[in-house]
Design a protein around this motif. Sequence first.
Motif, PDB file in Angstrom:
ATOM      1  N   GLN A 107     -17.130  -9.640   1.462  1.00 25.07           N
ATOM      2  CA  GLN A 107     -16.535  -9.891   0.160  1.00 25.07           C
ATOM      3  C   GLN A 107     -15.030  -9.878   0.288  1.00 25.07           C
ATOM      4  O   GLN A 107     -14.478  -9.081   1.056  1.00 25.07           O
ATOM      5  N   ASP A 108     -14.382 -10.715  -0.480  1.00 26.27           N
ATOM      6  CA  ASP A 108     -12.932 -10.677  -0.576  1.00 26.27           C
ATOM      7  C   ASP A 108     -12.586  -9.748  -1.731  1.00 26.27           C
ATOM      8  O   ASP A 108     -12.904 -10.034  -2.885  1.00 26.27           O
ATOM      9  N   LEU A 109     -11.980  -8.626  -1.425  1.00 27.46           N
ATOM     10  CA  LEU A 109     -11.601  -7.631  -2.436  1.00 27.46           C
ATOM     11  C   LEU A 109     -10.083  -7.483  -2.509  1.00 27.46           C
ATOM     12  O   LEU A 109      -9.566  -6.408  -2.800  1.00 27.46           O
ATOM     13  N   SER A 110      -9.377  -8.572  -2.254  1.00 25.69           N
ATOM     14  CA  SER A 110      -7.914  -8.536  -2.232  1.00 25.69           C
ATOM     15  C   SER A 110      -7.352  -8.116  -3.584  1.00 25.69           C
ATOM     16  O   SER A 110      -7.903  -8.448  -4.631  1.00 25.69           O
ATOM     17  N   ASP A 111      -6.246  -7.384  -3.527  1.00 22.80           N
ATOM     18  CA  ASP A 111      -5.505  -6.974  -4.716  1.00 22.80           C
ATOM     19  C   ASP A 111      -4.197  -7.754  -4.695  1.00 22.80           C
ATOM     20  O   ASP A 111      -3.274  -7.402  -3.961  1.00 22.80           O
ATOM     21  N   LEU A 112      -4.147  -8.828  -5.465  1.00 22.75           N
ATOM     22  CA  LEU A 112      -3.007  -9.734  -5.395  1.00 22.75           C
ATOM     23  C   LEU A 112      -2.049  -9.558  -6.572  1.00 22.75           C
ATOM     24  O   LEU A 112      -1.252 -10.436  -6.874  1.00 22.75           O
ATOM     25  N   VAL A 113      -2.097  -8.415  -7.222  1.00 19.14           N
ATOM     26  CA  VAL A 113      -1.245  -8.149  -8.375  1.00 19.14           C
ATOM     27  C   VAL A 113       0.044  -7.472  -7.929  1.00 19.14           C
ATOM     28  O   VAL A 113       0.031  -6.583  -7.085  1.00 19.14           O
ATOM     29  N   GLY A 114       1.146  -7.894  -8.495  1.00 17.63           N
ATOM     30  CA  GLY A 114       2.414  -7.233  -8.230  1.00 17.63           C
ATOM     31  C   GLY A 114       3.072  -7.707  -6.954  1.00 17.63           C
ATOM     32  O   GLY A 114       2.636  -8.660  -6.308  1.00 17.63           O
ATOM     33  N   ASP A 115       4.120  -7.007  -6.575  1.00 21.80           N
ATOM     34  CA  ASP A 115       4.905  -7.419  -5.417  1.00 21.80           C
ATOM     35  C   ASP A 115       4.377  -6.857  -4.104  1.00 21.80           C
ATOM     36  O   ASP A 115       4.899  -7.140  -3.046  1.00 21.80           O
ATOM     37  N   LYS A 116       3.340  -6.033  -4.159  1.00 25.07           N
ATOM     38  CA  LYS A 116       2.759  -5.451  -2.941  1.00 25.07           C
ATOM     39  C   LYS A 116       1.316  -5.925  -2.793  1.00 25.07           C
ATOM     40  O   LYS A 116       0.397  -5.124  -2.775  1.00 25.07           O
ATOM     41  N   ALA A 117       1.143  -7.225  -2.693  1.00 22.05           N
ATOM     42  CA  ALA A 117      -0.198  -7.786  -2.540  1.00 22.05           C
ATOM     43  C   ALA A 117      -0.826  -7.280  -1.255  1.00 22.05           C
ATOM     44  O   ALA A 117      -0.200  -7.268  -0.201  1.00 22.05           O
ATOM     45  N   ILE A 118      -2.068  -6.825  -1.381  1.00 20.78           N
ATOM     46  CA  ILE A 118      -2.830  -6.374  -0.213  1.00 20.78           C
ATOM     47  C   ILE A 118      -4.102  -7.200  -0.139  1.00 20.78           C
ATOM     48  O   ILE A 118      -4.884  -7.236  -1.078  1.00 20.78           O
ATOM     49  N   ARG A 119      -4.272  -7.866   0.977  1.00 19.77           N
ATOM     50  CA  ARG A 119      -5.473  -8.654   1.179  1.00 19.77           C
ATOM     51  C   ARG A 119      -6.520  -7.781   1.869  1.00 19.77           C
ATOM     52  O   ARG A 119      -6.196  -6.985   2.740  1.00 19.77           O
ATOM     53  N   ARG A 120      -7.786  -7.956   1.432  1.00 18.97           N
ATOM     54  CA  ARG A 120      -8.855  -7.089   1.947  1.00 18.97           C
ATOM     55  C   ARG A 120     -10.155  -7.876   2.025  1.00 18.97           C
ATOM     56  O   ARG A 120     -10.564  -8.529   1.076  1.00 18.97           O
ATOM     57  N   ILE A 121     -10.788  -7.792   3.162  1.00 20.17           N
ATOM     58  CA  ILE A 121     -12.142  -8.307   3.363  1.00 20.17           C
ATOM     59  C   ILE A 121     -13.040  -7.111   3.656  1.00 20.17           C
ATOM     60  O   ILE A 121     -12.702  -6.250   4.474  1.00 20.17           O
ATOM     61  N   SER A 122     -14.163  -7.052   2.979  1.00 22.77           N
ATOM     62  CA  SER A 122     -15.113  -5.963   3.159  1.00 22.77           C
ATOM     63  C   SER A 122     -16.408  -6.506   3.758  1.00 22.77           C
ATOM     64  O   SER A 122     -17.056  -7.368   3.173  1.00 22.77           O
ATOM     65  N   PHE A 123     -16.755  -6.016   4.948  1.00 18.82           N
ATOM     66  CA  PHE A 123     -18.009  -6.377   5.613  1.00 18.82           C
ATOM     67  C   PHE A 123     -19.090  -5.359   5.273  1.00 18.82           C
ATOM     68  O   PHE A 123     -18.819  -4.158   5.231  1.00 18.82           O
ATOM     69  N   GLN A 124     -20.313  -5.835   5.070  1.00 18.91           N
ATOM     70  CA  GLN A 124     -21.478  -4.965   4.989  1.00 18.91           C
ATOM     71  C   GLN A 124     -22.190  -5.090   6.339  1.00 18.91           C
ATOM     72  O   GLN A 124     -22.678  -6.163   6.689  1.00 18.91           O
ATOM     73  N   VAL A 125     -22.207  -3.997   7.087  1.00 14.19           N
ATOM     74  CA  VAL A 125     -22.709  -4.004   8.458  1.00 14.19           C
ATOM     75  C   VAL A 125     -23.986  -3.167   8.529  1.00 14.19           C
ATOM     76  O   VAL A 125     -24.015  -2.023   8.068  1.00 14.19           O
ATOM     77  N   ASN A 126     -25.033  -3.737   9.108  1.00 14.47           N
ATOM     78  CA  ASN A 126     -26.299  -3.033   9.299  1.00 14.47           C
ATOM     79  C   ASN A 126     -26.475  -2.757  10.791  1.00 14.47           C
ATOM     80  O   ASN A 126     -26.402  -3.667  11.604  1.00 14.47           O
TER      81      ASN A 126
END
Length: 133
Positions: A107-126
């Motif tokens: 899932q792409d769970l990036s937080d792109l609000v404000g001047d400190k955008a942080i991009r985040r990908i979350s893997f579900q690993v089995n």
Amino acid sequence: MTIAQGLMNELRDDATLAALVGARIWQEFATQNATLPYIVFSRTSTESGLVMEGVDTLRNIRFQVDCYAQTIASLNSVRSRVGQLLDGKSGTLGAEAIQFCHIEGEQDLSDLVGDKAIRRISFQVNIKAHEVY
């Protein structure tokens, strides 16, 4: 060693991933004000099968592996390497014996609000492995 330690070792011992994130791989929480990019992973669930006698030690162990970065290019590099290391892995994870490791989704769970955008990908690993409580 535990499955979580094996996962940590698998990620930390890879030279290509280390070139991208250094030693910034943590279990549960990143350090406060951690420098990007980095990885955080946590165990989210464990499922056991049913057997007629004894204890079934073969478990489906799920982890969430989150990759954080400031730019799309950096995130894609980390995401790609984590996927190469984990998806389809069998035999050992770190030094921990496993049946297999599979990425079930992301899932792409990036937080792109404000001047400190942080991009985040979350893997579900089995990870399917023998584990005794």
